[in-house]
Design an enzyme around this catalytic site. Structure first.
Site: not given
Ligand SMILES: NC(=O)c1ccc[n+]([C@@H]2O[C@H](COP(=O)([O-])OP(=O)(O)OC[C@H]3O[C@@H](n4cnc5c(N)ncnc54)[C@H](OP(=O)(O)O)[C@@H]3O)[C@@H](O)[C@H]2O)c1
Length: 248
Positions: A13, A15, A61-62, A88, A141, A155-156, A158
Site C-alpha cells: 500500500g 501509494s 494484490d497482497v 501497511n 490502529s 476492521y478491529v 482484523a
C-alpha cells in the site's frame, strides 16, 4: 545522516496516504524502496518517478499469494535483498452495524490485513533468514486498543488478529535476528478517513490531547525508526502514534 543507508524497504500500500510518506521518508534516509500498490497505478508510478532510481512501483494484490511471491522475486532481482517489510495495505473502511455485518465482510478485512501480511512475511522470510537480519513492521490502529468505536467490528477484529500474528512472530523469528514490531496510528489525514463526517472528525479531534489528527509523515517517522538499527533492541513492541488519545 542517512539512517537507512543500504537498506531495501518493501511498503505494501505504498501509494496510499501513509504509505507514500513512508516511501518518501525512507528514500530521504538513504533506502531503496519498493512501492507496492493494487489498483491505483497512476499514483504509484507518479511516486516512483518522484523518487527516481531509489524506488520501483510493483503492482500486487497482497491477498494473492502468487502475486506477492512474484513481487518479492522482482524486488530481489532488482535490489538483491529486502531488509524491511512494512505491512501497511488496507482496503476502504466500511462501517456497518454488527446486525447487518456478513461473514464475507469480515473475511474481506481479515484477508487484506492478516492474510496480506501473512503472505508478504512468508515471501520475504527466506531472504531475511539468509542474511540473519530483518525488520518487519505491521500497521495496526488505535481502534484495536482501548475502547473501539462502534460499527467497525470487522476492521478491529482484523487488526487485532494482526496484532496476535505480530507478537507470535516477534517470539518465533527472533532466533534469526528478525524483529517484528507494530505501529498503531490514531486518526491520520488520508483518504481512509473519508467515512467520518465533518462533525465526527471535529468531535474526535477534541478528544485528542494534542487537539489535532496526525499527518501521514508523523506516522512514517516512527516507521523509519523501527526500520533503522536505532531500534535494534525492539521486537514485539507496539508504538502508539495518537497525539495522546491512547495511553496503554
Ligand atoms: N488513516 C488513518 O486514520 C489510519 C488510522 C489507523 C491505522 N491506519 C492504517 O494505516 C495503513 C495505511 O492507511 P492509509 O490511511 O494510508 O490508507 P489509504 O490512503 O487508503 O491507502 C491504502 C493503500 O493500500 C493499498 N491496498 C488496498 N488493498 C490492497 C491490496 N489488496 N493489495 C495491495 N495494496 C492494497 C491501496 O492501493 P491502491 O490504491 O492501489 O488500491 C493504497 O495504496 C492501513 O493499514 C490503515 O488501516 C490508518
Amino acid at each position: 545522516m542517512e539512517r537507512l543507508k543500504n537498506k531495501v524497504v518493501l511498503v505494501t500500500g505504498g501509494s496510499g496516504g501513509i504509505g507514500s510518506e513512508i516511501c518518501r521518508l525512507c528514500v530521504s534516509e538513504g533506502a531503496k524502496v519498493i512501492i507496492n500498490y493494487n489498483s491505483d497505478s497512476a499514483n504509484a508510478l507518479k511516486l516512483a518517478k518522484e523518487l527516481g532510481s531509489h524506488a520501483i512501483a510493483i503492482q500486487a494484490d497482497v491477498t494473492d499469494p502468487n502475486a506477492v511471491h512474484s513481487m518479492v522475486q522482482q524486488a530481489l532481482n532488482r535490489f538483491k535483498s529486502i531488509d524491511v517489510l512494512v505491512n501497511n495495505a488496507s482496503g476502504p473502511i466500511l462501517p456497518k452495524r454488527f446486525q447487518t455485518l456478513e461473514w464475507s465482510d469480515v473475511q474481506k478485512d481479515i484477508t487484506v490485513h492478516l492474510g496480506g501480511s501473512f503472505y508478504c512475511i512468508q515471501s520475504v522470510l527466506p531472504s531475511m533468514i539468509q542474511q540473519k537480519k530483518g525488520s518487519i513492521i505491521n500497521i495496526l490502529s488505535t481502534y484495536a486498543l482501548g475502547k473501539p468505536p462502534v460499527m467497525l467490528s470487522s476492521y478491529v477484529s482484523a487488526k487485532s488478529a494482526l496484532m496476535g500474528l505480530s507478537k507470535s512472530l516477534a517470539s518465533e523469528l527472533a532466533a534469526y535476528q528478525i524483529r517484528v514490531n507494530m505501529v498503531s496510528p490514531g486518526i491520520t489525514q488520508t483518504d481512509a478517513i473519508a467515512h467520518l463526517s465533518e462533525e465526527t472528525l471535529r468531535q474526535k479531534t477534541q478528544e485528542i490531547p494534542l487537539k489535532r489528527i496526525a499527518t501521514p509523515k508523523e506516522i512514517a517517522q516512527t516507521i523509519v525508526f523501527l526500520a533503522s538499527d536505532e531500534s535494534q533492541y525492539l521486537t514485539g513492541s507496539n508504538i502508539v502514534v495518537s497525539g495522546g488519545s491512547i495511553m496503554p
